[in-house]
Design an enzyme around this catalytic site. Structure first.
Site, PDB file in Angstrom:
ATOM      1  N   HIS A  20      12.364 -40.903   4.963  1.00 47.26           N
ATOM      2  CA  HIS A  20      10.905 -40.748   5.816  1.00 47.26           C
ATOM      3  C   HIS A  20      10.006 -41.717   5.479  1.00 47.26           C
ATOM      4  O   HIS A  20       9.387 -42.234   6.589  1.00 47.26           O
ATOM      5  CB  HIS A  20      10.167 -39.534   5.422  1.00 47.26           C
ATOM      6  CG  HIS A  20      11.084 -38.103   5.686  1.00 47.26           C
ATOM      7  ND1 HIS A  20      11.308 -37.181   4.899  1.00 47.26           N
ATOM      8  CD2 HIS A  20      11.294 -37.645   6.897  1.00 47.26           C
ATOM      9  CE1 HIS A  20      11.848 -36.327   5.109  1.00 47.26           C
ATOM     10  NE2 HIS A  20      12.112 -36.375   6.781  1.00 47.26           N
ATOM     11  N   LYS A  44      13.812 -23.965  10.457  1.00 39.61           N
ATOM     12  CA  LYS A  44      14.166 -24.313   8.802  1.00 39.61           C
ATOM     13  C   LYS A  44      13.016 -23.361   8.168  1.00 39.61           C
ATOM     14  O   LYS A  44      12.039 -23.066   8.276  1.00 39.61           O
ATOM     15  CB  LYS A  44      13.642 -25.758   8.532  1.00 39.61           C
ATOM     16  CG  LYS A  44      14.521 -26.728   8.988  1.00 39.61           C
ATOM     17  CD  LYS A  44      14.226 -27.946   8.852  1.00 39.61           C
ATOM     18  CE  LYS A  44      14.982 -28.981   9.413  1.00 39.61           C
ATOM     19  NZ  LYS A  44      14.715 -30.463   9.401  1.00 39.61           N
ATOM     20  N   ARG A  93      19.080 -41.632  12.093  1.00 34.72           N
ATOM     21  CA  ARG A  93      20.027 -41.827  10.840  1.00 34.72           C
ATOM     22  C   ARG A  93      21.373 -42.425  11.247  1.00 34.72           C
ATOM     23  O   ARG A  93      21.914 -43.223  10.896  1.00 34.72           O
ATOM     24  CB  ARG A  93      20.128 -40.876   9.747  1.00 34.72           C
ATOM     25  CG  ARG A  93      18.925 -40.552   9.079  1.00 34.72           C
ATOM     26  CD  ARG A  93      18.749 -39.311   8.336  1.00 34.72           C
ATOM     27  NE  ARG A  93      18.872 -38.180   9.156  1.00 34.72           N
ATOM     28  CZ  ARG A  93      18.750 -36.877   8.894  1.00 34.72           C
ATOM     29  NH1 ARG A  93      18.682 -36.629   7.891  1.00 34.72           N
ATOM     30  NH2 ARG A  93      18.973 -36.125   9.970  1.00 34.72           N
ATOM     31  N   SER A 131      16.233 -33.922   3.835  1.00 36.98           N
ATOM     32  CA  SER A 131      15.508 -33.069   2.767  1.00 36.98           C
ATOM     33  C   SER A 131      16.101 -32.101   2.440  1.00 36.98           C
ATOM     34  O   SER A 131      16.510 -31.525   1.217  1.00 36.98           O
ATOM     35  CB  SER A 131      14.370 -32.569   3.616  1.00 36.98           C
ATOM     36  OG  SER A 131      13.565 -33.577   3.973  1.00 36.98           O
TER      37      SER A 131
HETATM   38  O1  PNS Z   1      11.661 -32.885  10.244  1.00 36.84           O
HETATM   39  P1  PNS Z   1      12.085 -32.070  11.358  1.00 36.84           P
HETATM   40  O2  PNS Z   1      12.480 -30.449  10.766  1.00 36.84           O
HETATM   41  O3  PNS Z   1      13.272 -32.502  12.000  1.00 36.84           O
HETATM   42  O4  PNS Z   1      11.261 -31.866  12.532  1.00 36.84           O
HETATM   43  C1  PNS Z   1      11.262 -31.312  13.587  1.00 36.84           C
HETATM   44  C2  PNS Z   1       9.514 -31.023  14.265  1.00 36.84           C
HETATM   45  C3  PNS Z   1       8.704 -30.457  13.044  1.00 36.84           C
HETATM   46  C4  PNS Z   1       9.019 -32.320  14.552  1.00 36.84           C
HETATM   47  C5  PNS Z   1       9.708 -30.232  15.246  1.00 36.84           C
HETATM   48  O5  PNS Z   1      10.221 -29.058  14.947  1.00 36.84           O
HETATM   49  C6  PNS Z   1       8.471 -29.724  15.887  1.00 36.84           C
HETATM   50  O6  PNS Z   1       7.825 -30.875  16.843  1.00 36.84           O
HETATM   51  N1  PNS Z   1       7.752 -28.581  15.666  1.00 36.84           N
HETATM   52  C7  PNS Z   1       6.444 -28.397  16.001  1.00 36.84           C
HETATM   53  C8  PNS Z   1       6.535 -27.511  17.274  1.00 36.84           C
HETATM   54  C9  PNS Z   1       7.008 -27.904  18.478  1.00 36.84           C
HETATM   55  O7  PNS Z   1       6.193 -28.986  19.174  1.00 36.84           O
HETATM   56  N2  PNS Z   1       8.225 -27.858  19.060  1.00 36.84           N
HETATM   57  C10 PNS Z   1       8.651 -28.121  20.443  1.00 36.84           C
HETATM   58  C11 PNS Z   1       9.271 -29.547  20.273  1.00 36.84           C
HETATM   59  S1  PNS Z   1      10.239 -29.619  21.593  1.00 36.84           S
END
Ligand code: PNS
Length: 163
Positions: A20, A44, A93, A131
């Site tokens: 990150h 998650k 990645r 993570s």
């Molecule tokens: O580190 P991650 O878990 O891959 O990140 C995913 C994240 C947190 C960026 C995604 O789940 C997110 O944007 N969550 C906020 C809610 C949202 O906007 N969801 C719709 C996206 S299509």
């Protein structure tokens, strides 16, 4: 007068890894202001609380003048609109990331076509880190010093009560 370019690096950061950090540092070289936004990923279950994540991210990004770490409970695109972001930055990645990232990008673009999502390839040294893997190794007392900063290593050891 040139306009300041603003990026958002979103994620669950549970916890932040060198992978990150690599993406955040690269984004900082390209954008004037970078928001590291801690969001909820509904698929998650978290180990660290949002407050703990913010503290840990802030601790390991201290050297970056143009970073602001923020927690947001809602849609990523709403946060981006709030801070008037030009772009969302995600790390890639491996090919295995692609399908999920394409879904995320398409949905966010549908919600707001003005905010561009851009991808930065993670340094090869970190392409295997996630993570989830870090937490699993830490839980059983495995060596994680090459994949997370010392502050995060200590926080994981404390969480799992291992040495
Ligand atoms: O580190 P991650 O878990 O891959 O990140 C995913 C994240 C947190 C960026 C995604 O789940 C997110 O944007 N969550 C906020 C809610 C949202 O906007 N969801 C719709 C996206 S299509």
């Amino acid at each position: 007068m040139t306009e300041n370019k603003i990026a958002v690096v979103p994620g669950s950061f549970d916890p932040i890894t060198y992978g990150h950090l690599d993406i955040i540092e690269r984004a900082c070289k390209i954008f004037d202001k970078v928001y590291v936004s801690v969001l909820r990923n509904s698929s998650k279950k978290g180990l660290f609380s949002p407050e703990e994540r913010i503290e840990l991210i802030s601790g390991v990004t201290k050297h970056l003048d143009n970073v602001e770490v923020v927690q947001f409970d809602g849609l990523l695109i709403d946060f981006c609109q709030q801070v008037e972001a030009d772009a969302i930055i995600r790390g890639l990645r491996a090919v295995s990331d692609f399908e999920y990232e394409m879904q995320l990008t398409s949905m966010n673009r549908k919600l707001d076509s003005q905010i561009e999502t851009m991808y930065i390839m993670t340094n090869n040294n970190y392409s295997f880190i996630s993570s989830s893997i870090v937490k699993e190794v830490a839980k059983y007392g495995g060596k994680i010093e090459d994949i997370v900063p010392p502050l995060i290593e200590d926080a994981l050891k404390e969480k799992f009560k291992v040495q």
